[in-house]
Design a protein around this motif. Structure first.
Motif, mmCIF file in Angstrom:
data_model
loop_
_atom_site.group_PDB
_atom_site.id
_atom_site.type_symbol
_atom_site.label_atom_id
_atom_site.label_comp_id
_atom_site.label_asym_id
_atom_site.label_seq_id
_atom_site.Cartn_x
_atom_site.Cartn_y
_atom_site.Cartn_z
ATOM 1 N N VAL A 200 0.839 -1.201 0.000
ATOM 2 C CA VAL A 200 0.000 0.000 0.000
ATOM 3 C C VAL A 200 0.874 1.251 0.000
ATOM 4 C CG1 VAL A 200 -1.696 1.336 1.319
ATOM 5 C CG2 VAL A 200 -1.939 -1.152 1.115
ATOM 6 N N VAL A 201 1.872 1.258 0.876
ATOM 7 C CA VAL A 201 2.783 2.402 0.973
ATOM 8 C C VAL A 201 3.468 2.667 -0.368
ATOM 9 C CG1 VAL A 201 4.875 3.284 2.091
ATOM 10 C CG2 VAL A 201 3.164 2.041 3.434
ATOM 11 N N ASP B 177 8.325 -1.612 7.586
ATOM 12 C CA ASP B 177 7.231 -1.546 6.617
ATOM 13 C C ASP B 177 7.354 -0.325 5.718
ATOM 14 O OD1 ASP B 177 6.073 -3.816 7.801
ATOM 15 O OD2 ASP B 177 5.001 -2.589 9.258
ATOM 16 N N PHE B 178 7.610 0.827 6.327
ATOM 17 C CA PHE B 178 7.684 2.056 5.544
ATOM 18 C C PHE B 178 8.996 2.177 4.775
ATOM 19 C CE2 PHE B 178 4.078 3.066 8.147
ATOM 20 C CZ PHE B 178 3.288 3.847 7.318
ATOM 21 N N VAL B 179 10.066 1.620 5.330
ATOM 22 C CA VAL B 179 11.328 1.578 4.583
ATOM 23 C C VAL B 179 11.146 0.753 3.316
ATOM 24 C CG1 VAL B 179 13.695 0.694 4.599
ATOM 25 C CG2 VAL B 179 12.834 1.980 6.564
ATOM 26 N N SER C 249 8.868 1.592 -4.085
ATOM 27 C CA SER C 249 7.829 2.506 -4.564
ATOM 28 C C SER C 249 7.588 2.336 -6.061
ATOM 29 C CB SER C 249 8.201 3.950 -4.258
ATOM 30 O OG SER C 249 9.436 4.301 -4.854
ATOM 31 N N PHE C 250 6.317 2.350 -6.443
ATOM 32 C CA PHE C 250 5.946 2.100 -7.828
ATOM 33 C C PHE C 250 6.533 3.158 -8.769
ATOM 34 C CE2 PHE C 250 1.853 -0.630 -7.245
ATOM 35 C CZ PHE C 250 2.558 -1.479 -6.406
ATOM 36 N N PRO D 65 2.562 8.169 -4.606
ATOM 37 C CA PRO D 65 3.610 8.864 -5.371
ATOM 38 C C PRO D 65 4.516 9.684 -4.472
ATOM 39 C CG PRO D 65 1.484 9.947 -5.668
ATOM 40 C CD PRO D 65 1.209 8.683 -4.908
ATOM 41 N N LYS D 66 5.816 9.656 -4.780
ATOM 42 C CA LYS D 66 6.824 10.426 -4.045
ATOM 43 C C LYS D 66 6.722 10.200 -2.542
ATOM 44 C CE LYS D 66 7.156 14.072 -7.550
ATOM 45 N NZ LYS D 66 7.060 15.534 -7.829
#
Length: 210
Positions: free
Chosen positions: A52-53, A99-101, A107-108, A57-58
């Motif tokens: 999800v994260v 998780d956020f790292v 990132s897409f 974008p960015k």
């Protein structure tokens, strides 16, 4: 949000809403959240899902760490056998740090950035250490670490070989500990015998404060 600075309009998912899984604060905060259509509460398996994260974008994430070694391994959970008691000392849980790292790393749009930050010292000892001690938890493996920051600088470690990671981390350490870290790095074989750390910014160092 009240000043219109944060609008959440550039998000791919949950556009126009600030998403969170738990909140703790003042009565003003609770009154702001109560029945507010601009916020959304979701379970942690959604808010902390790296998939999800990664879709935002960015994406940018910022997390605090307890220790980081010269190879870029991050410990944010437990101090190892170097604690004053000689026992493993738990200071926190894993939380959503990894998780956020990972969400930023994968990132897409390839523009995700994660920053792992720490003060360089704690009670006079360096939080940047040669190698994590026995019993210390590896919260974030070095292979997915991007940006590392202290009050002495910022470095981008992704893709750097071990010796260049070490040189960058030494330059982010407190000046009182840099010679010790370099000496230990050579003892451990992290720095090649004939390699000299650049007098200016080492590879990977984006900003350095002298």
């Amino acid at each position: 949000m009240e000043e219109g600075i944060v609008t959440n309009q550039n998000k791919k998912l949950d556009r126009g809403k600030a998403v969170f899984s738990f909140a703790l604060g003042t009565r003003k905060l609770y009154d702001f959240l109560d029945r507010n259509p601009e916020v959304a509460t979701y379970p942690v398996e959604y808010t902390n899902n790296p998939f999800v994260v990664a879709q935002q974008p960015k994406m940018f994430s910022l997390n605090q760490v307890a220790q980081i070694d010269l190879m870029g391994q991050i410990n944010s959970e437990q101090i190892g056998l170097t604690s004053p008691s000689g026992k493993i000392f738990q200071i926190s849980g894993t939380g959503g740090q990894l998780d956020f790292v990972l969400g930023c790393f994968y990132s897409f749009d390839r523009q995700g950035k994660s920053v792992l930050a720490t003060y360089s010292t704690y009670n006079g000892t360096s939080r940047i250490i040669p190698a994590l001690p026995t019993g210390a938890g590896v919260t974030v493996p070095r292979s997915v670490v991007q940006y590392v920051a202290t009050e002495w600088g910022i470095a981008y470690l992704r893709g750097l070989p071990i010796y260049k990671r070490a040189a960058a981390m030494i330059q982010l350490a407190h000046p009182d500990h840099r010679d010790w870290l370099e000496e230990e790095a050579r003892k451990l074989g992290i720095l090649p015998p004939k390699y000299s750390i650049p007098a200016g910014k080492a590879d990977g160092v984006i900003y350095r404060r002298d």
